[in-house]
Each structure stands twice: as structure tokens, then as C-alpha cells.
Design a protein around this motif. Structure first.
Motif, mmCIF file in Angstrom:
data_model
loop_
_atom_site.group_PDB
_atom_site.id
_atom_site.type_symbol
_atom_site.label_atom_id
_atom_site.label_comp_id
_atom_site.label_asym_id
_atom_site.label_seq_id
_atom_site.Cartn_x
_atom_site.Cartn_y
_atom_site.Cartn_z
ATOM 1 N N PHE A 257 0.667 -1.254 0.135
ATOM 2 C CA PHE A 257 0.047 0.060 0.063
ATOM 3 C C PHE A 257 0.785 1.337 -0.064
ATOM 4 O O PHE A 257 0.307 2.149 -0.537
ATOM 5 C CB PHE A 257 -0.862 -0.208 1.352
ATOM 6 N N GLY A 258 1.954 1.157 0.873
ATOM 7 C CA GLY A 258 2.938 2.329 0.845
ATOM 8 C C GLY A 258 3.383 2.950 -0.498
ATOM 9 O O GLY A 258 3.655 3.562 -0.940
ATOM 10 N N ALA A 259 3.851 1.686 -1.294
ATOM 11 C CA ALA A 259 4.636 1.869 -2.528
ATOM 12 C C ALA A 259 3.623 2.169 -3.571
ATOM 13 O O ALA A 259 4.079 3.212 -4.232
ATOM 14 C CB ALA A 259 5.378 0.523 -3.002
ATOM 15 N N MET A 260 2.442 1.809 -3.634
ATOM 16 C CA MET A 260 1.491 2.122 -4.540
ATOM 17 C C MET A 260 0.998 3.562 -4.091
ATOM 18 O O MET A 260 0.988 4.402 -5.149
ATOM 19 C CB MET A 260 0.271 1.201 -4.666
ATOM 20 N N ASP A 261 0.710 3.884 -2.844
ATOM 21 C CA ASP A 261 0.252 5.145 -2.662
ATOM 22 C C ASP A 261 1.427 6.235 -2.848
ATOM 23 O O ASP A 261 1.009 7.415 -3.445
ATOM 24 C CB ASP A 261 -0.078 5.173 -1.316
ATOM 25 N N GLY A 262 2.487 6.063 -2.637
ATOM 26 C CA GLY A 262 3.772 6.896 -2.946
ATOM 27 C C GLY A 262 3.671 7.221 -4.479
ATOM 28 O O GLY A 262 3.941 8.460 -4.802
ATOM 29 N N LEU A 263 3.530 6.342 -5.111
ATOM 30 C CA LEU A 263 4.066 6.283 -6.604
ATOM 31 C C LEU A 263 2.744 7.083 -7.181
ATOM 32 O O LEU A 263 2.828 8.183 -7.959
ATOM 33 C CB LEU A 263 4.102 5.081 -7.288
#
Length: 247
Positions: free
Chosen positions: A37-43
Motif C-alpha cells: 500500500f505504501g509503494a502504490m500510494d507513494g507512486l
């Protein structure tokens, strides 16, 4: 017939025990969901933020500063949110486990019957269910673990770590958010390098996640690319409209 040789009967051959030839991945450690979730949200969120500012015809320096602020603020916000969420969930689970521990001390026979009824509901014969419940109830710690698993759906000895969740969220959000920002940090003045890098990152991240969830890699990649692209495109148009209105 006399004199005929009688061959000795051979002992029945025992079949070899089947070996367990598979293992399961850790799905309860508390790191996978915040990392993904963090990687997707950050991107997605930082690209959308950068696209929105770029749509307003802002200078490259302004876009870079905005992207850095989005990265830092988003990473700290995600980490704080994950820590609070997972810590609260673990505290609630521990409180419920303690209630179960007290009930095992106060009313062991009622808890044993409750466990037997659970196994009966799952298809065991009544006598066998009571035998299993009685045997499991002999060890108080084992009984507590079984009751927690069956009634609460948690393992009291393997609750998710809030620090692991927060750290995973922070690191992977930052890794995702740096991708659309990187071209501007390297001197780009147009949006298309960030768009190209973000598209590759979205497709790659979706493909990697599909390996964990057993979905086809192309399906996961395309799905994430379409979702992230829609968010960036809508924000770009919004920024363009606001920029023209203010101008």
C-alpha cells in the motif's frame, strides 16, 4: 501335490510416507500490506501531485519542491497512520485474549463445551469433538491459543508489529514517491520523463504484487497502470483548470 515347493509369502510392502513438498509464505507478519500500500500510494499520490502542479504551468523548481514535500509529508503520515492502526489492532486483540484467559480460569468446563461445539459445527462427530476439546483443555496455554484462534481469529503469540508496519510503510512510500520526482531532481523541465518513469513503475509494481497474489503479471501491471494513470490524468486536468482560472 507332494514334493512341491511352497514359496514363502512375502511381507506386505509398506508405502513410503508422502513428504510435504510445499511451504507457505509469512502472511501475518504485518509488513506486506503496508509495504504494498505504501509503494502504490507513494507512486500514485506523488505523481498525481506533481502532475497537478505541472498542469498549472508552474516552474520546474516549484514542481520539485512540491514533490519533495509530498514525499516527506506522505511518508511520515503513512508511517504514523500504520503504527496507530496496527498498534490499536494488536492492543484490542491482547485485551480480548486476556478476557478469554480469565474465562478459562473462571469457567473451564463451559469453555471446554464451547470449544467442542465449535468442532461439532465444523463437522466432527459429537463424541470426537468432546474428546478433542478435553485433550486440548489439559494445557492452559494451549487451550488459550486454540480458543484465540477459533473464536478471535488471532494467534496471541504472533500479532503484527506496529513498528514493522510503520517502517515498511515509510520506506516503501518513499521509494514509490521518488520515482515521479526523480526526473525533476535531475534537471528535467517537462512532465513526460516523470510520466514515462511513473508508468514503468506502476506496471512493474503491479506485476510484482501479482506474484504475491497469484494473479497474472500482465493483469496486475495493467490494472495498476490504468488506476494510477487515471489519477494522474484527472489531477493534471484539475491543475490546468485551476491554473488558467487563477491566471
Amino acid at each position: 501335490m507332494k514334493g512341491a515347493l511352497v514359496e514363502p509369502q512375502s511381507e506386505p510392502r509398506s508405502e513410503p510416507e508422502p513428504e510435504i513438498d510445499h511451504t507457505h509464505r509469512d502472511i501475518a507478519g504485518g509488513w506486506l500490506r503496508p509495504a504494498v500500500f505504501g509503494a502504490m500510494d507513494g507512486l500514485v499520490s506523488n505523481f498525481a501531485l506533481i502532475a497537478g502542479v505541472a498542469g498549472s504551468d508552474a516552474a520546474a523548481k516549484t514542481i520539485a519542491i512540491t514533490g519533495l514535500a509530498g514525499l516527506a509529508g506522505g511518508a511520515f503520515s503513512m508511517a504514523a497512520g500504520e503504527y496507530t492502526s496496527v498498534a490499536s489492532q494488536s492492543e484490542l486483540a491482547r485485551a480480548e485474549v486476556e478476557i478469554e484467559r480469565l474465562e478459562l480460569v473462571r469457567a473451564p468446563e463451559a469453555e471446554r463445551r464451547e470449544l467442542a461445539e465449535l468442532y461439532i459445527a465444523r463437522g466432527l462427530d459429537e463424541d470426537l469433538a468432546h474428546q478433542v476439546a478435553t485433550q486440548l483443555s489439559r494445557d492452559p496455554e494451549l487451550a488459550l491459543e486454540v480458543h484465540a484462534r477459533e473464536e478471535l481469529g488471532v494467534d496471541p503469540h504472533d500479532l503484527p508489529s506496529p513498528w514493522l508496519a510503520a517502517g515498511s510503510s515509510f520506506v516503501f512510500f518513499a521509494l514509490g514517491a521518488i520515482l515521479p520526482l526523480l526526473p525533476y531532481l535531475l534537471g528535467a523541465t517537462a512532465l513526460w520523463p516523470a510520466l514515462a518513469l511513473t508508468a514503468a513503475g506502476l506496471f512493474g509494481a503491479g506485476a510484482v504484487v501479482s506474484r504475491v497474489t497469484a494473479k497474472p503479471w500482465w493483469f496486475g501491471g495493467l490494472r495498476q497502470l490504468l488506476l494510477g494513470g487515471a489519477a494522474g490524468g484527472l489531477t493534471y486536468l484539475l491543475g490546468m483548470a485551476i491554473g488558467q482560472g487563477i491566471g
